[in-house]
Design an enzyme around this catalytic site. Structure first.
Site: not given
Length: 189
Positions: A107-108
């Site tokens: 994800c991030a």
């Protein structure tokens, strides 16, 4: 032979689907998972939607010289930014990367790899809206899961199962990955 060991980090605002999928799938593969918080106290850590997880220990209690087979960072932008600003996370990632252990982020959280200068120049993916924040330091891929040497990255909550099964494959082998996937009725991986 001792069973493989994984270190999975926690910080406020982590993405629960990613965290739980990583930990659950690794444990189904008989990997000893240590949940480590970067917070100041070893109490419950609240995820993005308010689900609390109790860590096993604090990051400051992990010796950077104690090598695990895998170090993984779940996503969630607040958690990813906390991982990126944490000196302890950076030290542990660099030590494991230097020793060719698997470093993984979803994800991030590849943002933390960029900040801590982990395998720059390699292929990587990230949550699509954040790809420009890799600052051109990686060969961006839109693939769901990207493996570049000992670094594994993935895009987000919907790719968490494939990401976690890839980690099992890298740590435990394809037959273990296939067995875990079959038990999860996820044989398309």
């Amino acid at each position: 032979m001792s069973k493989p060991r994984a270190l999975v980090f926690l910080a406020k605002g982590f993405e629960e689907i990613e965290f739980v999928t990583i930990v659950d799938v690794l444990r189904r593969a008989n990997v000893h998972v240590t949940i480590v918080s970067i917070e100041d106290e070893c109490g419950p850590v609240a995820g993005k939607t308010g689900i609390n997880v109790l860590p096993d220990c604090l990051a400051k209690d992990i010796s950077k010289d104690d090598l695990y087979d895998l170090v993984s960072l779940p996503g969630g932008l607040p958690a990813a930014e906390a991982f990126a600003s944490s000196e302890i996370v950076g030290e542990i990632l660099r030590c494991h990367n230097d020793n060719k252990k698997i470093v993984a982020a979803i994800c991030a959280s590849p943002l933390a790899f960029n900040t801590h200068k982990i395998n720059r120049g390699k292929a990587a993916t990230i949550y699509p809206a954040l790809h420009l924040r890799l600052d051109g330091n990686y060969k961006y891929s839109s693939d769901d899961v990207v493996v570049a040497d000992n670094m594994v990255t993935s895009r987000g909550p919907g790719t968490a199962m494939n990401f976690s099964l890839k980690l099992v494959e890298l740590v435990c082998g394809k037959s273990t990955k296939d067995e875990v996937a079959k038990g999860l009725l996820f044989e398309k991986s």
